[in-house]
Design a protein around this motif. Structure first.
Motif, PDB file in Angstrom:
ATOM      1  N   ARG A  20       0.824  -1.214   0.000  1.00 20.18           N
ATOM      2  CA  ARG A  20       0.000   0.000   0.000  1.00 20.18           C
ATOM      3  C   ARG A  20       0.856   1.261   0.000  1.00 20.18           C
ATOM      4  O   ARG A  20       0.881   2.020   0.972  1.00 20.18           O
ATOM      5  N   PHE A  49      -4.531  10.419  -4.657  1.00 23.58           N
ATOM      6  CA  PHE A  49      -4.418   8.959  -4.663  1.00 23.58           C
ATOM      7  C   PHE A  49      -3.380   8.492  -5.676  1.00 23.58           C
ATOM      8  O   PHE A  49      -3.050   7.307  -5.726  1.00 23.58           O
ATOM      9  N   LYS A  50      -2.834   9.439  -6.472  1.00 25.10           N
ATOM     10  CA  LYS A  50      -1.877   9.054  -7.503  1.00 25.10           C
ATOM     11  C   LYS A  50      -0.417   9.094  -7.051  1.00 25.10           C
ATOM     12  O   LYS A  50       0.447   8.567  -7.738  1.00 25.10           O
ATOM     13  N   TYR A  74       4.611   6.933  -7.313  1.00 24.84           N
ATOM     14  CA  TYR A  74       3.620   7.448  -8.259  1.00 24.84           C
ATOM     15  C   TYR A  74       2.807   6.294  -8.840  1.00 24.84           C
ATOM     16  O   TYR A  74       3.367   5.290  -9.299  1.00 24.84           O
ATOM     17  N   LEU A  75       1.498   6.450  -8.791  1.00 23.11           N
ATOM     18  CA  LEU A  75       0.606   5.452  -9.388  1.00 23.11           C
ATOM     19  C   LEU A  75       0.533   5.721 -10.888  1.00 23.11           C
ATOM     20  O   LEU A  75      -0.122   6.666 -11.329  1.00 23.11           O
ATOM     21  N   VAL A  76       1.225   4.918 -11.641  1.00 19.09           N
ATOM     22  CA  VAL A  76       1.283   5.122 -13.092  1.00 19.09           C
ATOM     23  C   VAL A  76      -0.010   4.668 -13.749  1.00 19.09           C
ATOM     24  O   VAL A  76      -0.523   5.306 -14.667  1.00 19.09           O
ATOM     25  N   ASN A  77      -0.545   3.586 -13.277  1.00 16.79           N
ATOM     26  CA  ASN A  77      -1.744   3.041 -13.913  1.00 16.79           C
ATOM     27  C   ASN A  77      -2.578   2.267 -12.906  1.00 16.79           C
ATOM     28  O   ASN A  77      -2.043   1.546 -12.076  1.00 16.79           O
ATOM     29  N   ARG A  78      -3.878   2.448 -12.990  1.00 17.93           N
ATOM     30  CA  ARG A  78      -4.789   1.652 -12.155  1.00 17.93           C
ATOM     31  C   ARG A  78      -5.983   1.259 -12.996  1.00 17.93           C
ATOM     32  O   ARG A  78      -6.519   2.081 -13.746  1.00 17.93           O
ATOM     33  N   PHE A  88      -0.099  -0.239 -10.989  1.00 12.15           N
ATOM     34  CA  PHE A  88       1.292  -0.233 -11.441  1.00 12.15           C
ATOM     35  C   PHE A  88       1.931   1.066 -10.940  1.00 12.15           C
ATOM     36  O   PHE A  88       1.447   2.155 -11.242  1.00 12.15           O
ATOM     37  N   PHE A  90       5.436   3.541  -9.960  1.00 12.99           N
ATOM     38  CA  PHE A  90       6.859   3.876 -10.034  1.00 12.99           C
ATOM     39  C   PHE A  90       7.281   4.289  -8.628  1.00 12.99           C
ATOM     40  O   PHE A  90       6.570   5.031  -7.951  1.00 12.99           O
ATOM     41  N   TYR A 103      15.362   3.227  -7.536  1.00 16.10           N
ATOM     42  CA  TYR A 103      14.165   3.422  -8.353  1.00 16.10           C
ATOM     43  C   TYR A 103      13.701   2.066  -8.865  1.00 16.10           C
ATOM     44  O   TYR A 103      14.491   1.119  -8.951  1.00 16.10           O
ATOM     45  N   GLY A 104      12.421   1.999  -9.181  1.00 19.32           N
ATOM     46  CA  GLY A 104      11.891   0.728  -9.650  1.00 19.32           C
ATOM     47  C   GLY A 104      10.404   0.790  -9.900  1.00 19.32           C
ATOM     48  O   GLY A 104       9.791   1.860  -9.873  1.00 19.32           O
ATOM     49  N   VAL A 105       9.842  -0.365 -10.142  1.00 23.65           N
ATOM     50  CA  VAL A 105       8.406  -0.454 -10.396  1.00 23.65           C
ATOM     51  C   VAL A 105       7.805  -1.515  -9.476  1.00 23.65           C
ATOM     52  O   VAL A 105       8.490  -2.435  -9.013  1.00 23.65           O
TER      53      VAL A 105
END
Lengths: 198, 131
Positions: A20, A49-50, A74-78, A88, A90, A103-105
């Motif tokens: 989370r 939320f991003k 950072y929420l790249v995609n939901r 997803f 970053f 850094y990572g995903v």
């Protein structure tokens, strides 16, 4: 050898404090992680939320060293559907005391019954390395809103320093604004992760 | 590094696609005045929710992405800040949020959508029940 051990345990710590990684808009999150060798406190705030911004204080009990990291996620995609959510992220962290950074995903997909997540990071430290993990989860029962919720999980992780893959069970409980996660491995002993949102 | 950058940029494009998709879904708002039986809610939970309520209106909102109690907490925290909200409940099993408003409140679905989106989920449609 000492440097390897230090980095290895920092890696363990970081990988366990990413459940989370972003709260709801205006939400605050406080996390505490502890085992017999390390301890950390991580606070983050989510203006949206991003994304979330936070600060993490680490204490390595073996070397009696502390480190402070500034973290940004950072929420790249939901993708929300009626019965599932996929995310997803970053993620990044920079040390306030030296030029180290991470850094990572991170990605996950979950329903009320099943969970699958992965994490991949590149760590720029005294020695650069990468680490990754996959986590699978299953809820043995489906609790209603406000009930105690339980997840049984299996986590497997590997990093380019140790080159060893570790797989161990994790149990997660949450109720209201509190989450407790416990993991156990013979080599790394207990992982205890406590989270509170407010 | 290049692979990570590529994945990130590619995924950023996917965000807008998803949001556009939800915007189309959200354009089908409807107001339905029923007694509760047709709302596909947990009847016991719904009766408990209505207990003691009077002179109110209840919005039953269908929400996508509400798969976990811990993730839905923010919805309750956001709505209770509204003085016109008397009570709120979350039905995780059916993906619904129940919001009891005062009779005087003019319920605006865009406002509901915005508050639920601030928590990271998507409100799809809703119904209103007068109590």
């Amino acid at each position: 050898m000492g440097i390897y051990i230090k980095i290895f345990f920092i890696f363990l710590l970081v990988s366990n404090t990413e459940a989370r990684p972003i709260s709801y808009s205006g939400g605050h999150t406080l996390m505490h992680f502890n085992d017999n060798m390390k301890e950390s406190i991580y606070y983050h705030y989510s203006p949206s939320f991003k994304y979330s911004i936070g600060v993490e204080e680490l204490n390595n009990k073996i070397f009696d060293r502390s480190e402070t990291n500034l973290r940004f996620t950072y929420l790249v995609n939901r993708k929300n559907t009626k019965n599932s959510q996929r995310n997803f992220y970053f993620q990044s962290a920079v040390s306030t005391k030296n030029s180290n950074f991470i850094y990572g995903v991170h990605g996950d997909w979950e329903t009320r019954r099943y969970f699958i997540g992965f994490d991949y990071k590149e760590i720029k430290n005294i020695i650069d390395y990468t680490d990754k993990h996959i986590q699978l989860g299953f809820a043995p029962y489906l609790g209603a809103y406000g009930d105690l919720h339980t997840w049984l999980m299996l986590k497997t992780k590997k990093n380019s320093l140790s080159k060893k893959q570790i797989t161990y069970p994790v149990v997660k409980f949450f109720k209201g604004n509190v989450l407790l996660e416990l993991g156990y491995d013979k080599k790394t002993d207990w992982d205890i992760h406590l989270m509170y949102r407010f | 590094m290049i692979r990570l950058l590529f994945i990130t940029i590619f995924s950023i494009n996917l965000i807008s696609s998803d949001e556009d998709h939800h915007m189309h879904q959200n354009s089908h708002n409807h107001y339905v005045y029923v007694q509760g039986e047709k709302l596909e809610v947990d009847q016991d939970r719904f009766k408990s929710f209505l207990d003691g309520l009077s002179n109110s209106q209840v919005a039953v909102v269908n929400v996508n992405g509400m798969v976990c109690d811990f993730c839905a907490r923010g919805i309750e925290k956001t709505f209770v800040k509204d003085k016109a909200v008397k009570r709120i409940d979350v039905d995780l099993e059916r993906g619904k949020v129940l919001i009891a408003y005062t009779k005087e409140k003019e319920i605006d679905f865009d406002e509901i959508k915005s508050k639920i989106l601030a928590n990271g989920q998507n409100a799809i449609d809703f119904s209103i029940l007068n109590i």
